[in-house]
Design a protein around this motif. Structure first.
Motif, PDB file in Angstrom:
ATOM      1  N   GLY A 192       1.546 -14.864  -0.158  1.00 56.30           N
ATOM      2  CA  GLY A 192       0.298 -15.586   0.072  1.00 56.30           C
ATOM      3  C   GLY A 192       0.140 -16.618  -1.025  1.00 56.30           C
ATOM      4  O   GLY A 192       1.072 -17.370  -1.314  1.00 56.30           O
ATOM      5  N   ASP A 193      -1.021 -16.617  -1.693  1.00 52.73           N
ATOM      6  CA  ASP A 193      -1.251 -17.562  -2.777  1.00 52.73           C
ATOM      7  C   ASP A 193      -0.846 -16.999  -4.122  1.00 52.73           C
ATOM      8  O   ASP A 193      -0.947 -17.670  -5.139  1.00 52.73           O
ATOM      9  CB  ASP A 193      -2.755 -17.903  -2.855  1.00 52.73           C
ATOM     10  N   ARG A 194      -0.421 -15.761  -4.119  1.00 55.33           N
ATOM     11  CA  ARG A 194      -0.216 -15.108  -5.403  1.00 55.33           C
ATOM     12  C   ARG A 194       1.240 -15.177  -5.857  1.00 55.33           C
ATOM     13  O   ARG A 194       2.150 -14.926  -5.079  1.00 55.33           O
ATOM     14  CB  ARG A 194      -0.662 -13.646  -5.273  1.00 55.33           C
ATOM     15  N   ARG A 195       1.421 -15.537  -7.113  1.00 55.98           N
ATOM     16  CA  ARG A 195       2.758 -15.554  -7.715  1.00 55.98           C
ATOM     17  C   ARG A 195       2.785 -14.583  -8.871  1.00 55.98           C
ATOM     18  O   ARG A 195       1.877 -14.563  -9.693  1.00 55.98           O
ATOM     19  CB  ARG A 195       3.068 -16.926  -8.311  1.00 55.98           C
ATOM     20  N   GLU A 196       3.832 -13.779  -8.969  1.00 58.61           N
ATOM     21  CA  GLU A 196       3.953 -12.881 -10.117  1.00 58.61           C
ATOM     22  C   GLU A 196       5.397 -12.871 -10.598  1.00 58.61           C
ATOM     23  O   GLU A 196       6.328 -13.135  -9.855  1.00 58.61           O
ATOM     24  CB  GLU A 196       3.503 -11.459  -9.764  1.00 58.61           C
ATOM     25  N   ARG A 197       5.523 -12.519 -11.860  1.00 58.58           N
ATOM     26  CA  ARG A 197       6.812 -12.561 -12.506  1.00 58.58           C
ATOM     27  C   ARG A 197       7.310 -11.154 -12.814  1.00 58.58           C
ATOM     28  O   ARG A 197       6.528 -10.228 -13.023  1.00 58.58           O
ATOM     29  CB  ARG A 197       6.622 -13.299 -13.828  1.00 58.58           C
ATOM     30  N   GLU A 223      15.671  -4.340 -11.496  1.00 59.91           N
ATOM     31  CA  GLU A 223      14.496  -4.018 -12.288  1.00 59.91           C
ATOM     32  C   GLU A 223      13.518  -5.203 -12.329  1.00 59.91           C
ATOM     33  O   GLU A 223      12.301  -5.034 -12.205  1.00 59.91           O
ATOM     34  CB  GLU A 223      14.930  -3.611 -13.706  1.00 59.91           C
ATOM     35  N   ALA A 224      14.038  -6.429 -12.471  1.00 58.86           N
ATOM     36  CA  ALA A 224      13.176  -7.620 -12.518  1.00 58.86           C
ATOM     37  C   ALA A 224      12.432  -7.784 -11.187  1.00 58.86           C
ATOM     38  O   ALA A 224      11.237  -8.062 -11.166  1.00 58.86           O
ATOM     39  CB  ALA A 224      14.002  -8.862 -12.837  1.00 58.86           C
ATOM     40  N   ILE A 225      13.148  -7.580 -10.085  1.00 56.37           N
ATOM     41  CA  ILE A 225      12.516  -7.698  -8.766  1.00 56.37           C
ATOM     42  C   ILE A 225      11.434  -6.627  -8.618  1.00 56.37           C
ATOM     43  O   ILE A 225      10.316  -6.896  -8.187  1.00 56.37           O
ATOM     44  CB  ILE A 225      13.558  -7.532  -7.631  1.00 56.37           C
ATOM     45  N   ARG A 226      11.770  -5.399  -9.018  1.00 55.47           N
ATOM     46  CA  ARG A 226      10.824  -4.297  -8.885  1.00 55.47           C
ATOM     47  C   ARG A 226       9.536  -4.587  -9.668  1.00 55.47           C
ATOM     48  O   ARG A 226       8.429  -4.402  -9.169  1.00 55.47           O
ATOM     49  CB  ARG A 226      11.459  -2.989  -9.388  1.00 55.47           C
ATOM     50  N   GLN A 227       9.710  -5.087 -10.900  1.00 55.08           N
ATOM     51  CA  GLN A 227       8.526  -5.367 -11.717  1.00 55.08           C
ATOM     52  C   GLN A 227       7.648  -6.442 -11.097  1.00 55.08           C
ATOM     53  O   GLN A 227       6.429  -6.349 -11.119  1.00 55.08           O
ATOM     54  CB  GLN A 227       8.955  -5.814 -13.106  1.00 55.08           C
ATOM     55  N   ALA A 228       8.286  -7.488 -10.546  1.00 51.47           N
ATOM     56  CA  ALA A 228       7.504  -8.554  -9.909  1.00 51.47           C
ATOM     57  C   ALA A 228       6.768  -7.995  -8.686  1.00 51.47           C
ATOM     58  O   ALA A 228       5.617  -8.332  -8.433  1.00 51.47           O
ATOM     59  CB  ALA A 228       8.415  -9.713  -9.520  1.00 51.47           C
ATOM     60  N   ASN A 231       3.772  -6.109  -9.893  1.00 54.91           N
ATOM     61  CA  ASN A 231       2.724  -7.007 -10.359  1.00 54.91           C
ATOM     62  C   ASN A 231       1.987  -7.710  -9.222  1.00 54.91           C
ATOM     63  O   ASN A 231       0.827  -8.083  -9.374  1.00 54.91           O
ATOM     64  CB  ASN A 231       3.294  -8.024 -11.357  1.00 54.91           C
ATOM     65  N   LEU A 232       2.669  -7.895  -8.072  1.00 55.02           N
ATOM     66  CA  LEU A 232       2.000  -8.509  -6.919  1.00 55.02           C
ATOM     67  C   LEU A 232       0.865  -7.621  -6.412  1.00 55.02           C
ATOM     68  O   LEU A 232      -0.057  -8.092  -5.761  1.00 55.02           O
ATOM     69  CB  LEU A 232       3.002  -8.750  -5.784  1.00 55.02           C
ATOM     70  N   GLU A 233       0.975  -6.338  -6.677  1.00 55.64           N
ATOM     71  CA  GLU A 233      -0.042  -5.387  -6.204  1.00 55.64           C
ATOM     72  C   GLU A 233      -1.075  -5.056  -7.275  1.00 55.64           C
ATOM     73  O   GLU A 233      -2.012  -4.304  -7.027  1.00 55.64           O
ATOM     74  CB  GLU A 233       0.633  -4.059  -5.775  1.00 55.64           C
ATOM     75  N   ALA A 234      -0.878  -5.592  -8.498  1.00 54.02           N
ATOM     76  CA  ALA A 234      -1.719  -5.150  -9.623  1.00 54.02           C
ATOM     77  C   ALA A 234      -3.163  -5.613  -9.484  1.00 54.02           C
ATOM     78  O   ALA A 234      -3.423  -6.720  -9.021  1.00 54.02           O
ATOM     79  CB  ALA A 234      -1.130  -5.661 -10.933  1.00 54.02           C
ATOM     80  N   ILE A 235      -4.079  -4.739  -9.898  1.00 57.93           N
ATOM     81  CA  ILE A 235      -5.511  -5.054  -9.834  1.00 57.93           C
ATOM     82  C   ILE A 235      -6.043  -5.292 -11.251  1.00 57.93           C
ATOM     83  O   ILE A 235      -5.388  -4.946 -12.234  1.00 57.93           O
ATOM     84  CB  ILE A 235      -6.303  -3.897  -9.186  1.00 57.93           C
ATOM     85  N   ASN A 236      -7.226  -5.921 -11.361  1.00 58.25           N
ATOM     86  CA  ASN A 236      -7.835  -6.136 -12.670  1.00 58.25           C
ATOM     87  C   ASN A 236      -8.126  -4.799 -13.335  1.00 58.25           C
ATOM     88  O   ASN A 236      -8.474  -3.833 -12.672  1.00 58.25           O
ATOM     89  CB  ASN A 236      -9.142  -6.917 -12.532  1.00 58.25           C
ATOM     90  N   SER A 237      -7.993  -4.769 -14.651  1.00 57.24           N
ATOM     91  CA  SER A 237      -8.249  -3.502 -15.330  1.00 57.24           C
ATOM     92  C   SER A 237      -9.582  -3.535 -16.052  1.00 57.24           C
ATOM     93  O   SER A 237     -10.186  -4.586 -16.270  1.00 57.24           O
ATOM     94  CB  SER A 237      -7.116  -3.193 -16.297  1.00 57.24           C
ATOM     95  N   LYS A 238     -10.027  -2.355 -16.429  1.00 58.01           N
ATOM     96  CA  LYS A 238     -11.319  -2.198 -17.050  1.00 58.01           C
ATOM     97  C   LYS A 238     -11.141  -2.168 -18.566  1.00 58.01           C
ATOM     98  O   LYS A 238     -10.227  -1.518 -19.065  1.00 58.01           O
ATOM     99  CB  LYS A 238     -11.895  -0.863 -16.560  1.00 58.01           C
ATOM    100  N   ALA A 239     -12.012  -2.885 -19.272  1.00 62.43           N
ATOM    101  CA  ALA A 239     -11.938  -2.894 -20.734  1.00 62.43           C
ATOM    102  C   ALA A 239     -12.610  -1.659 -21.299  1.00 62.43           C
ATOM    103  O   ALA A 239     -13.554  -1.145 -20.721  1.00 62.43           O
ATOM    104  CB  ALA A 239     -12.630  -4.144 -21.265  1.00 62.43           C
TER     105      ALA A 239
END
Lengths: 476, 441
Positions: A192-197, A223-228, A231-239
């Motif tokens: 979609g619009d999201r890019r991750e590394r 491993e690089a593909i798996r990490q990306a 990260n495509l699924e990652a949500i904002n975290s709580k401080a």
């Protein structure tokens, strides 16, 4: 004696006689110690991006660094030629740190004996350039075939070969040849619009053959593909403040920052470290035993002998939570009335040696990694980090996770974005409550910076649990 | 450190000689930098180190039928230059064709030598330099009895020369000088020790800030850090003082670099013509400021640098393009193989007391870690700062994180102060940013 430096010495007619004359100039009466460090370093890198091997670079850097020490004062100069006249001038500049009295005579000693931890040859010269290009192209095709969301692939291949030769006024003489190779993969996925590394890599003091082995290189590509993908699924975290479980291996960079730097001899001699004067004290939970080991074969952070002609060692820094000692180079060891631990390292002939880490890691404990995670009701599992930084004076350190997940009811669940950990080294180490039995060293990509000098290092640790630490996030 | 002008001409001759045997289809570019200087450290009331620096680096880039190779050396003998050229040529046999590779055809430099106002050489005097650092450290120690230790005061000076030439007749050369004086002081005891620093960095020796001021500021900053507390997590305004704001704007400049754009690795991809900052902000590049730390007549490919708006009234007007990235993106090269002087300007009346503009917030004086993700704009870093309320600084805060997304942070800038920091190539005042998440206890 090694061929590259041997050639340079004979080309410039730098006989033992001339070398001892140099020491006479750099170490007159009034100077306590002096060393002359010869270096010839060849390096190269190749990269592919947009599916094209666009560039290759090759670099030669060579020269001689001369240092003169009087008490705790140091004079330093270097030359990037090997002419005796230029070296003599550098020696004169170096000794100007103390008032000149009169010259002394020196004997050049015999070579120091040490165990060789890696092959001596140059990784650059053992394989045709064309093979390196073919390898990069094959890896690029492999990665693009594994995932249809790939938007960019950048793969780097780099190698260096450093030949060093050092003589000093204590009559020591040593030489070493150091191969180093490194392989890195960076993948950008777009959904979609999201890019991750995602990125991964490995290396060490060996030749390209090992990297060209598909079992080695494809592991990092996957491993690089798996990490990306994660990260495509990652949500904002709580401080806020929470329990954090760190994964094994590279997350050991936390130890490197949180305590490693604070245990370097120079900071402790100058009393500027949060650990100054703490030898014998309890500085970590009793589950923590941490060593700096420069003697591991073929590892990126290893050295057969350091840059001051001291063979490297396995130094216990913390044993069962008690601070045992610091990492030392010659200057700081002498001023603190102790011995060098083989941690005297320099980026090149153009830099002064300092106490630096080699491979720093925590020894394994007794817990199963799965049990550590299930002991946490709500918290964070940090599987990988991108890097960190420390203020050695107040002990404050920071890291950014490149892969992290929520732990909910004892289970690893959703991935979270760009999480930062911040803590205080001495405090956090006391909050380590469980140490896993799965010690892992990193894959050989670490570079440590201090005072503007970069050197290759290794880190490692088992899975471990920190009861409470502050994490950053955009949600409150 | 002075007769180097003639030396560079000698190197130029040698380099040109090596190209005479070059294949007709081959193009080559030579970048040479030579710098020399001295750094001294003075610590605990005595001279600790003297380091003499003397660095040379020649990089040869070869293009052969759109294939590229590069090699570098620090040995400038004719034989070594020839070997380096041959090495680069050999690499270009094995690399792959890329139609965007090649020497610039844009308006490149041909200046023999030009005074661009950044070269003010001075003979190094050890006694004078030692005295400077001594005054600096002493002022730090005398500032307050809570000052307990020092990492010393450091002075350095260097002369640099930059030469570029290529096989198509380009030739450019300029000289510059750099001076700096810094001091790192510690306050408190082993139970709670804090360290901070201050520095001055200039092109001209006479312009260095006074050593007393630098020592005092380092101590005052270290002392003000003592007894720091943590605060609870919250969303609030933050202030980046000018020296921290420079690195914040550096994130923006990296994200609009042509290389990040063509690699699609920037959160500012496809944003040309869009509003990135509030309307009152304009960001300009000016490569020719006299005594500017970023002043340069041409970039790393020899393309003339140019004065331009990067952000005009909040809108992104250009990416920063070098020869290669411009061709890749089918845009005009902007001479940004280097970044010169960047000026962050505000069309509003500027104040130097930003804490009066909002009720409460945190002044972030130090950032730690590398948590700016330029691919997504996600921003999460460790920080040290000071909590303020009702126009007053209340107490120092430690162990906090600062998180947001750069896209939002740029838009949420409320004010640019008039306290410009000109020690680096990015010149900005302090900035006030609304709605940033602070992570604490």
């Amino acid at each position: 004696m090694i061929t590259k430096i041997k050639n340079i010495l004979s080309e410039h007619n730098l006989t033992d006689d001339k070398l001892s004359k140099l020491l006479s100039v750099s170490c007159p009466r009034g100077i306590d110690f002096s060393d002359v460090y010869f270096e010839y370093s060849a390096s190269e890198s190749w990269s592919i991006e947009d599916g094209i091997v666009k560039n290759g670079t090759s670099m030669i850097d060579s020269g001689v660094g001369i240092r003169s020490i009087a008490g705790d004062k140091t004079g330093f100069a270097y030359s990037n030629t090997f002419e005796f006249r230029d070296l003599t001038r550098a020696a004169q500049m170096s000794r100007s740190i103390a008032p000149f009295e009169s010259e002394k005579k020196f004997q050049i000693g015999s070579n120091i004996d040490y165990k060789k931890l890696y092959e001596a040859g140059s990784p650059l010269e053992r394989i045709d350039d064309l093979k390196k290009v073919i390898f990069l192209k094959e890896m690029d095709v492999y990665i693009r075939s594994k995932n249809s969301d790939v938007e960019q692939v950048i793969i780097n291949l780099a190698a260096s070969h450093t030949s060093m030769f050092v003589i000093n006024s204590d009559g020591e003489r040593a030489s070493d040849e150091r191969p180093l190779v490194r392989f890195n993969v960076m993948v950008i996925l777009k959904k979609g619009d999201r890019r991750e590394r995602g990125s991964a890599g490995g290396g060490g003091r060996f030749y390209y053959d090992q990297i060209f082995d598909q079992n080695f290189s494809r592991k990092f590509a996957d491993e690089a593909i798996r990490q990306a993908e994660v990260n495509l699924e990652a949500i904002n975290s709580k401080a806020g403040s929470t329990t954090v479980v760190l994964g094994p291996g590279w997350p050991g960079v936390l130890l490197h920052e949180a305590i490693g730097h604070g245990l370097e001899g120079d900071f402790n001699r100058k009393q500027t470290s949060a650990y100054s004067g703490c030898v014998g004290q309890k500085v970590a939970s009793s589950d923590c035993t941490i060593v700096d080991d420069g003697t591991l074969s073929n590892r990126r952070g290893s050295l057969s002998i350091d840059d001051e002609a001291s063979p490297t060692e396995c130094t216990t820094l913390i044993e069962d939570g008690i601070l045992k000692g610091y990492m030392q180079d010659k200057l700081n060891a002498r001023l603190m009335s102790t011995k060098s631990t083989g941690n005297g390292r320099r980026e090149s002939y153009a830099h002064l040696p300092m106490p630096r880490m080699t491979n720093t890691f925590m020894m394994p404990g007794s817990f199963e990694p799965g049990d550590i995670i299930s002991s946490v009701k709500n918290g964070i599992y940090a599987a990988n980090f991108s890097g960190g930084q420390v203020d050695i004076t107040n002990g404050q350190f920071v890291f950014t996770a490149s892969e992290a997940y929520l732990i909910e009811n004892g289970k690893v669940t959703r991935p979270i974005k760009g999480m930062t950990l911040i803590g205080n080294g001495p405090e956090v180490l006391k909050k380590v409550s469980m140490v896993g039995n799965d010690l892992k060293l990193d894959d050989g990509v670490g570079t440590c910076g201090k005072d503007g000098q970069s050197v290759p290092v290794g880190v490692g640790q088992p899975t471990l649990k920190i009861d409470e630490i502050t994490v950053g996030g955009t949600e409150v | 450190m002075s007769e180097s002008g003639n030396r560079v001409l000698e190197h130029k001759e040698n380099i040109l000689k090596t190209t005479s045997s070059m294949n007709k289809n081959t193009q080559a570019q030579f970048n040479l930098t030579i710098s020399n200087g001295v750094t001294i450290n003075y610590r605990s009331n005595q001279l600790e180190n003297i380091e003499h620096h003397n660095d040379t680096s020649l990089t040869v880039t070869v293009y052969n039928d759109f294939k590229k190779g590069s090699a570098s050396t620090n040995n400038l003998s004719f034989d070594s230059i020839k070997q380096t050229l041959d090495k680069a040529t050999n690499i270009a046999i094995n690399t792959q064709k890329d139609n965007c590779q090649g020497l610039p055809i844009e308006s490149f430099t041909t200046c023999e030598s030009e005074d661009i106002g950044i070269y003010f050489p001075k003979h190094f005097e050890i006694d004078e330099a030692t005295e400077l650092t001594k005054i600096c450290e002493s002022a730090g120690f005398e500032y307050d009895k809570r000052v307990s230790n020092s990492e010393g005061s450091s002075y350095s000076q260097s002369n640099s020369e930059c030469l570029i030439l290529n096989s198509e007749g380009m030739y450019g050369h300029f000289k510059s000088t750099d001076y700096s004086l810094s001091c790192v002081m510690l306050a408190g005891d082993n139970q709670a020790m804090e360290r901070d620093y201050w520095y001055s960095s200039t092109r001209r020796y006479e312009n260095l800030e006074s050593p007393q001021e630098i020592g005092k500021k380092a101590s005052s900053r270290a002392i003000s850090r003592l007894n720091a507390k943590t605060i609870s997590s919250r969303v609030c305004p933050i202030i980046f003082p000018a020296e921290v704001a420079t690195s914040f704007f550096n994130n923006f400049l990296s994200a609009i670099n042509g290389h990040a754009i063509y690699k699609k690795s920037s959160f500012l991809l496809d944003k040309l013509g869009s509003e990135i900052f509030p309307e009152f902000i304009t960001i300009r590049e000016d490569p020719s400021i006299v005594e500017g730390m970023g002043t340069r007549p041409f970039d790393s490919d020899g393309v003339l640098t140019e004065s331009k708006n990067i952000i005009n009234k909040g809108i992104l007007e250009t990416y920063l393009l070098d020869t290669y990235s411009a061709r890749k993106l089918n845009l005009n090269c902007t001479g940004n193989g280097v970044l010169t002087n960047i000026l962050v300007e505000s069309s509003e009346e500027q104040t130097d007391n930003l804490i009066n503009l909002v009720d409460e917030g945190v002044i972030i004086t130090e950032m730690m870690g590398s948590g700016a993700n330029l691919l997504t704009g996600d921003y999460s870093r460790g920080a040290f700062g000071y909590y303020f309320k009702d126009g007053q600084i209340k107490y120092p805060v430690t162990g906090i994180t600062v998180a947001s997304n750069l896209t939002q942070m740029f838009k949420n800038i409320l004010h640019v102060g008039k306290d410009y920091d000109i020690r680096g190539n990015i010149r900005t005042g302090s900035i006030l940013i609304d709605k940033v998440t602070i992570g604490g206890t």
